[in-house]
Design a protein around this motif. Structure first.
Motif, PDB file in Angstrom:
ATOM      1  N   THR A 156       0.931  -1.263  -0.109  1.00  0.00           N
ATOM      2  CA  THR A 156       0.095   0.112  -0.019  1.00  0.00           C
ATOM      3  C   THR A 156       0.828   1.448   0.157  1.00  0.00           C
ATOM      4  N   PHE A 157       2.078   1.056   0.437  1.00  0.00           N
ATOM      5  CA  PHE A 157       2.950   2.218   0.443  1.00  0.00           C
ATOM      6  C   PHE A 157       3.355   2.563  -1.127  1.00  0.00           C
ATOM      7  N   GLY A 158       3.418   1.271  -1.719  1.00  0.00           N
ATOM      8  CA  GLY A 158       3.752   1.423  -3.129  1.00  0.00           C
ATOM      9  C   GLY A 158       2.644   2.370  -3.911  1.00  0.00           C
ATOM     10  N   VAL A 159       1.448   1.841  -3.610  1.00  0.00           N
ATOM     11  CA  VAL A 159       0.226   2.654  -4.153  1.00  0.00           C
ATOM     12  C   VAL A 159       0.172   4.067  -3.754  1.00  0.00           C
ATOM     13  N   ILE A 160       0.736   4.408  -2.464  1.00  0.00           N
ATOM     14  CA  ILE A 160       0.720   5.812  -2.337  1.00  0.00           C
ATOM     15  C   ILE A 160       1.635   6.693  -3.211  1.00  0.00           C
ATOM     16  N   LEU A 161       2.855   6.006  -3.573  1.00  0.00           N
ATOM     17  CA  LEU A 161       3.668   6.548  -4.181  1.00  0.00           C
ATOM     18  C   LEU A 161       3.332   6.679  -5.691  1.00  0.00           C
ATOM     19  N   ILE A 162       2.525   5.594  -6.247  1.00  0.00           N
ATOM     20  CA  ILE A 162       2.259   5.670  -7.887  1.00  0.00           C
ATOM     21  C   ILE A 162       0.971   7.041  -7.711  1.00  0.00           C
ATOM     22  N   VAL A 163       0.001   6.842  -6.787  1.00  0.00           N
ATOM     23  CA  VAL A 163      -0.968   7.767  -6.994  1.00  0.00           C
ATOM     24  C   VAL A 163      -0.705   8.992  -6.496  1.00  0.00           C
ATOM     25  N   THR A 164       0.299   9.588  -5.801  1.00  0.00           N
ATOM     26  CA  THR A 164       0.825  10.847  -5.341  1.00  0.00           C
ATOM     27  C   THR A 164       1.473  11.382  -6.850  1.00  0.00           C
ATOM     28  N   ASP A 165       2.402  10.622  -7.315  1.00  0.00           N
ATOM     29  CA  ASP A 165       2.815  11.039  -8.318  1.00  0.00           C
ATOM     30  C   ASP A 165       2.161  11.078  -9.858  1.00  0.00           C
ATOM     31  N   ALA A 166       1.017  10.183  -9.737  1.00  0.00           N
ATOM     32  CA  ALA A 166       0.100  10.294 -10.762  1.00  0.00           C
ATOM     33  C   ALA A 166      -0.734  11.702 -10.890  1.00  0.00           C
ATOM     34  N   MET A 167      -1.111  12.100  -9.532  1.00  0.00           N
ATOM     35  CA  MET A 167      -1.684  13.341  -9.384  1.00  0.00           C
ATOM     36  C   MET A 167      -0.927  14.394  -9.771  1.00  0.00           C
ATOM     37  N   LYS A 168       0.452  14.481  -9.315  1.00  0.00           N
ATOM     38  CA  LYS A 168       1.359  15.528  -9.769  1.00  0.00           C
ATOM     39  C   LYS A 168       1.521  15.600 -11.325  1.00  0.00           C
ATOM     40  N   LEU A 169       1.486  14.274 -11.963  1.00  0.00           N
ATOM     41  CA  LEU A 169       1.795  14.292 -13.291  1.00  0.00           C
ATOM     42  C   LEU A 169       0.736  14.910 -14.020  1.00  0.00           C
ATOM     43  N   ILE A 170      -0.797  14.683 -13.680  1.00  0.00           N
ATOM     44  CA  ILE A 170      -1.946  14.958 -14.314  1.00  0.00           C
ATOM     45  C   ILE A 170      -2.268  16.809 -13.920  1.00  0.00           C
ATOM     46  N   PHE A 171      -2.347  16.878 -12.566  1.00  0.00           N
ATOM     47  CA  PHE A 171      -2.697  18.100 -12.204  1.00  0.00           C
ATOM     48  C   PHE A 171      -1.549  19.160 -11.951  1.00  0.00           C
ATOM     49  N   GLY A 172      -0.373  18.759 -11.862  1.00  0.00           N
ATOM     50  CA  GLY A 172       0.853  19.708 -11.353  1.00  0.00           C
ATOM     51  C   GLY A 172       1.080  19.399 -10.033  1.00  0.00           C
ATOM     52  N   PRO A 173       2.411  19.720  -9.609  1.00  0.00           N
ATOM     53  CA  PRO A 173       2.627  19.714  -8.376  1.00  0.00           C
ATOM     54  C   PRO A 173       2.204  20.807  -7.316  1.00  0.00           C
TER      55      PRO A 173
END
Lengths: 257, 327, 308
Positions: C100-117
């Motif tokens: 689930t820690f891995g999932v956090i990393l994925i989704v956090t970066d995906a949000m960053k990628l789509i909506f910007g940091p």
């Protein structure tokens, strides 16, 4: 006669409204095999747990060789010579038989700094452990990993573990449970060979084993002591026959318990 | 007969662990030498970071693997070690013999206070209690205004040993860290041979048996907790030297989480795994991070893939103690 | 420090508590029923905020935005369950933490990628961003009031579901004795999906409601999930009632601490020391509270598994 090894004085315990132990007083004499019998739900295992310290009685006291141990932890009781052999086989599965016994021996050692002494290369430890294994006939299985042993052998290993601790009193919680007919005969013989050397409090459903081993019996019904006496007296008691033996004999011949 | 006895009690896996451990340490030294000869200072500092992270990971790995305790607050002793180095160096005490022992002792003493409280529980409650204590230290560090507060502060001077500046260059720091890793490997192997080690390992498998043998389970777990904290603090001193900087970020819970990730990723309890997983995470950050700022996405995908694809044997083994809280 | 200020902060604490409760409710149920540690539960909170903000901007209507945002967050939650969590439930707690820690990393970066940091803008609808007059002189933001009411509403709904429905009964049984549920012939996997998606929906709702009050950024779920874990451990794992009261307790203590700790400290240790220590102490308060509560009651305030 010398002082009793174990005295239970007016033990009481309840879970909510359910009284599992009612004013139980029992004594185990030195060298004696004292059997605790009673129908299922009579409170035998909860009583043993109060003696070994897993459970705390609400009142009354547990006295081991004159010392009141009611307030002590499981480990402190074990260090004073109270050894419990569990109903469910309870050894370190990944350790060899020898390592299991070595573990038990170092449990009896005192002091703080001993912990940093080597255990695996200590030959005097290994010798003492081998000695205990030999007493239960497991000398040639010393190197076997516990999980590879047969069920009966594991029970024997547990006995070796407790013997290695030079116990004052062995608490045997259904040592025959789950053991095949042949192995249970061997186990009974083994326990008989220890008779006189170490005091035992035995819970057992196998009535053949009980009457072969016990010097005295206590019958527990509904959490209270119904009767204490030598085997012949217990066998003769109509109360016991009615409340208990019939059911057991039925269970023994009927198969599943 | 005695020879046979000894053969029976000696655990052959220990010897193998020692050998593979030293092979990995040898490989680290070789990599460091190669980096030096090739004149790659960046690689040198990476190897140093990997070695230091491995020390931290090993201390947690010991706690999880040998004692079955999952601490979610291991960043705390690491941060404490780093702050000890910062404060002592600022006061002119740069000698490692003093810094390392002070860090070890302070972190161990703190663990001696927090440990018994956390050890009243198991499972997720234990995890959360260790996190709670680490968070407290995080906020304490943030409030140390004279030590940089939230921003932290640069290390006055790298540590020395008996007057020699043995950490002067990154290569020397890396070499020292790898050597320390070797010392920890030896100590860990020795510990597994002692009575303490035998009892501790038995405890992860069957607490009830061990208690019935006359051992106070929680005492042993506390020793393990204290030792792990001390070793983590040692890695903190090195970390401060490596970064030349100390800040509350070292105590952030993310650090604790990352460390758990490294330990579990590498397979709990073994040095090669800890080093490999540390290397994987650090290299991911450095190389993938070089190409894209979204390197964590790649790391996350890798982690999830590894967890999903791996068999269940590890889980069955380490799930033993983690079956919910005990009253 | 006057009484109306204290009252306002109490309400703010209650409002934070309700957000925490919405996140913690799903977490405690999933943990209680499936013995599954989901560090990535905060991801649903983040998704809820982002997706609601984005669809609100797209449809130029908060109502539609909320519905679309929550629905898509729930779908994503279901996909995560299907792809990752379903496998993890049978694994050890350690592997669950890792995965689930891995999932956090994925989704956090995906949000960053789509909506910007950087934080994206997300404000409450015009009509709901005014003030309500609690007393003739005391005004309170309507939006925060709505969060409190929504939290209480969800708590009542959950209580009804858990206490009165067949699924609720299964959930209660499952959190204390898994075998009973198995024996009743219930497909526990399907029960888990249901509980999981419902919990994900609640967390997404919390994110959507809290979004206008805080900054909507990729890491927003990280701290909330830690607080939610604090809540479920303090409340007693698996207990929704425990989560409710613990969330209020944690929310109120945190807000009051941040509002008043420095001021109170000033009278004890002097102004300059208090300015340094106050914020740190305020941040620490909930953890200190948690340690104290667990020292007294290691199984939490409302332990689901009873006395022993």
């Amino acid at each position: 006669m010398s002082d009793p090894v174990l005295e239970l004085e007016h033990l009481q315990m309840h879970f909510g409204a359910l009284h599992v132990t009612r004013d139980v007083s029992i004594e185990v004499r030195p060298g004696e095999v004292h059997a605790l019998i009673g129908p299922n739900g009579a409170g035998k295992t909860t009583l043993i747990s109060q003696i070994s310290g897993q459970l705390q009685p609400h009142s009354g006291s547990v006295i081991l060789a004159g010392e009141n141990i009611t307030q002590l932890s499981v480990a402190e009781r074990a260090r004073r010579g109270l050894s419990r052999v569990f109903q469910i086989s309870n050894v370190i599965q990944s350790y060899s038989a020898l390592a299991n016994v070595v573990l038990a021996i170092i449990g009896t050692e005192d002091g703080v700094w001993w912990r940093w002494r080597p255990a695996l290369s200590d030959t005097s430890l290994a010798d003492r452990a081998m000695n205990a294994l030999a007493q239960v006939g497991l000398a040639d299985k010393a190197q076997s990993i516990a999980s590879d042993l047969s069920y009966g052998e594991r029970r024997a290993l547990e006995l070796a573990i407790t013997l290695a601790q030079n116990p004052r009193l062995l608490l045997l919680d259904e040592p025959m449970a789950g053991v095949g007919r042949e192995e249970s005969g061997a186990l009974t013989k083994l326990l008989a060979s220890l008779k006189g050397r170490v005091s035992m409090l035995l819970i057992e459903h196998d009535m053949n084993a009980v009457f072969a081993l016990a010097d005295r019996l206590t019958v527990l019904i509904g959490g209270a002591v119904a009767l204490t006496g030598p085997p012949a007296e217990i066998k003769a008691s109509p109360l016991v026959r009615q409340a208990y033996l019939g059911e057991e004999i039925q269970a023994a011949t009927g198969g599943a318990a | 007969m005695n020879d046979m006895n000894r053969a029976a009690v000696v655990n052959p896996a220990l010897k193998q662990d020692l050998l593979t451990g030293f092979a990995v340490i040898g490989a680290l030294f070789a990599a460091l030498a190669t980096a030096q000869i090739a004149g790659a200072p960046y690689l040198t500092s990476l190897i140093g970071r990997i070695a230091i992270t491995s020390i931290a990971a090993l201390s947690l790995s010991f706690l999880i693997g040998q004692a079955g305790l999952v601490s979610f607050g291991h960043a705390a002793p690491i941060g404490i070690g780093a702050y000890v180095a910062l404060m002592l160096a600022a006061g002119g005490t740069t000698d490692l013999s003093i810094q390392l022992s002070a860090a070890f002792i302070l972190a161990a003493l703190i663990a001696l206070i927090t440990g018994p409280i956390a050890l009243k529980t198991r499972g997720v409650t234990f995890i959360m209690l260790t996190l709670a204590f680490a968070q407290m230290f995080f906020y304490v560090a943030s409030s140390l205004v004279s030590w940089g507060g939230d921003d932290g502060m640069a290390l006055a001077q790298r540590s020395t040993l008996f007057g020699y500046q043995i950490l002067r260059t990154d290569a020397m720091l890396a070499a020292f860290s790898i050597a320390l890793l070797a010392v920890i490997l030896l100590a860990n192997t020795w510990m597994a041979h002692t009575r303490f080690g035998l009892v501790l390992k038995a405890m992860t498998e069957n607490e009830r048996r061990v208690a019935a043998n006359g051992f106070e389970v929680n005492h042993f777990l506390l020793y393990a907790f204290v030792i792990a904290a001390g070793v983590a603090a040692v890695s903190g001193v090195l970390l401060a030297n490596q970064a030349n900087y100390v800040s509350p970020a070292y105590l952030n819970w993310h650090r604790s989480g990352e460390l758990i990730v490294i330990v579990v990723l590498g397979g709990v309890g073994r040095l090669p795994g800890a080093v490999l997983a540390s290397a994987l995470v650090i290299l991911f950050e450095e190389f993938l991070g070089h190409y894209t700022e979204y390197w964590k996405l790649g790391l996350g995908l890798t982690i999830v893939a590894i967890v999903l694809l791996r068999g269940r044997d590890l889980g069955a083994f380490f799930g033993v103690r983690n079956q919910g809280a005990r009253p | 420090m006057n009484s109306s200020l204290v009252l306002l902060q109490l309400l703010n604490g209650l409002q934070l508590g309700m957000v925490l409760f919405l996140v913690a409710a799903g977490l405690t149920l999933v943990f209680g029923v499936m013995d599954f540690i989901n560090l990535a539960h905060g991801v649903q909170y983040t998704l809820g905020a982002y997706l609601t903000a984005a669809s609100t901007a797209y449809f130029a209507n908060f109502g539609i935005g909320l519905i679309v945002g929550l629905a898509s967050a729930a779908v994503l939650g279901y996909l995560l369950e299907l792809l990752v969590f379903r496998v993890l439930t049978s694994r050890s707690h350690l592997e669950q933490v890792l995965g689930t820690f891995g999932v956090i990393l994925i989704v956090t970066d995906a949000m960053k990628l789509i909506f910007g940091p950087a934080p994206i803008s997300f404000s409450a609808p015009e009509a709901l961003s005014g003030m309500v007059m609690l007393t003739p002189t005391l005004a309170y933001p309507l939006w925060r009031m709505l969060i409190i009411l929504a939290g209480v509403g969800v708590a009542l709904l959950l209580w009804l579901l858990v206490a009165r429905t067949r699924i609720g009964m299964l959930v209660r049984a499952g959190s204390t004795d898994r075998e009973i549920v198995d024996l009743m012939g219930v497909n526990i996997d399907r029960l888990f999906v249901l509980v999981f998606v419902f919990g994900a929906l609640l967390a997404a709702f919390a994110g959507a409601m809290a979004g206008p009050l805080i900054s909507v950024e990729p890491t927003m779920g990280d701290n909330i999930v830690i607080l939610a874990f604090v809540v479920i451990v303090v409340g007693g794992i698996g207990s929704v009632r425990g989560a409710f009261f613990a969330a209020i307790l944690i929310g109120v203590v945190d807000v009051l601490g941040r509002a008043f700790a420095t001021t109170l400290l000033k009278s004890v240790i002097g102004a300059s020391a208090a300015t340094a220590a106050g914020p740190a102490l305020a941040s620490m308060l909930i953890y200190i509270l948690m340690v104290l509560i667990l020292m007294a009651r290691p199984a939490g305030l409302f332990s689901a598994s009873g006395a022993t």
